[in-house]
Design an enzyme around this catalytic site. Structure first.
Site, PDB file in Angstrom:
ATOM      1  N   SER A 193       0.803  -1.221   0.000  1.00 34.11           N
ATOM      2  CA  SER A 193       0.000   0.000   0.000  1.00 34.11           C
ATOM      3  C   SER A 193       0.837   1.273   0.000  1.00 34.11           C
ATOM      4  CB  SER A 193      -0.938   0.021   1.220  1.00 34.11           C
ATOM      5  OG  SER A 193      -0.226   0.343   2.385  1.00 34.11           O
ATOM      6  N   LYS A 239       1.357   4.644   7.240  1.00 37.99           N
ATOM      7  CA  LYS A 239       0.560   5.459   6.328  1.00 37.99           C
ATOM      8  C   LYS A 239       0.974   6.932   6.435  1.00 37.99           C
ATOM      9  CE  LYS A 239      -2.329   2.288   4.748  1.00 37.99           C
ATOM     10  NZ  LYS A 239      -1.539   1.142   5.233  1.00 37.99           N
TER      11      LYS A 239
END
Length: 218
Positions: free
Chosen positions: A138, A176
């Site tokens: 991701s 993230k």
């Protein structure tokens, strides 16, 4: 060509003049070049005056002015800098490898102090750090790939736009981009195949900020 001590003193005087506008004291000059006597400093200053690198300003106590700087460093200075650079490159620090963190799907945070890895000292010379192995894709658009080892600086706060280790509900860890929006936190992946995750701020705790990355090629 200047001697090592002459060069060191000239560069120190120039640095202090630029920073403060005043000449350094004899005590400061002694400490800068590693001499114990004022007479040694006097001799260095006279040599620099004679070679027209500095001049003494009249009617002012210990007032000096740098006229010019040398084009080349003394050989001893160059060799010393090379030795320091080699020593720094060869130096390594040990930091804990906590385990795998899923950059695609949050997993339970792993904190295992028993396993450690060696990292270049310059990557971790300020603060506390730990390492995590990336699992998932991701964050590929940020250049963070599956199997990479990320170096994390321990922190409990972060700025918008920084890549962080976020702990969700005290059980799930994920890497993230952090974005704060009022009472909410958005955890943003760097892969168009994944969607940002929006959560109440109280459910998210920052555990560190990305400081570096190590990759092994097979």
């Amino acid at each position: 060509m200047l001697t090592q001590k002459q060069y060191q003193l000239l560069m120190f005087i120039n640095k202090v003049l630029k920073e403060t506008g005043c000449s350094p004291s004899f005590e400061e000059m002694k400490a800068a070049v590693g001499l114990k006597s004022k007479s040694g400093i006097h001799a260095l200053i006279e040599a620099l005056v004679e070679r027209e690198f500095i001049r003494k300003l009249p009617h002012k106590a210990r007032a000096l002015e740098v006229i010019r700087l040398p084009k080349f460093k003394p050989k001893a200075i160059i060799e010393e800098e090379k030795k320091r650079e080699i020593a720094l490159q060869n130096s390594a620090a040990q930091i804990p490898l906590y385990g795998k963190i899923a950059a695609g799907t949050p997993i339970e945070a792993i904190a295992n102090e028993s396993e450690q890895i060696s990292v270049p000292f310059e990557m971790v010379n300020r603060g506390q750090f730990y390492a995590l192995t990336i699992e998932g894709d991701s964050m590929v658009e940020a250049g963070i790939l599956d199997g990479d080892t990320v170096i994390i600086k321990k922190a409990d706060t972060a700025n918008n736009g920084e890549i962080v280790v976020a702990l969700v509900d005290e059980s799930e860890a994920t890497l993230k981009i952090l974005r704060k929006e009022g009472n909410e936190v958005v955890l943003i992946p760097c892969n168009s195949a994944y969607q940002p995750r929006r959560l109440p701020a109280q459910r998210v705790r920052v555990q560190g900020v990305l400081a570096g990355l190590m990759r092994t090629y097979h």
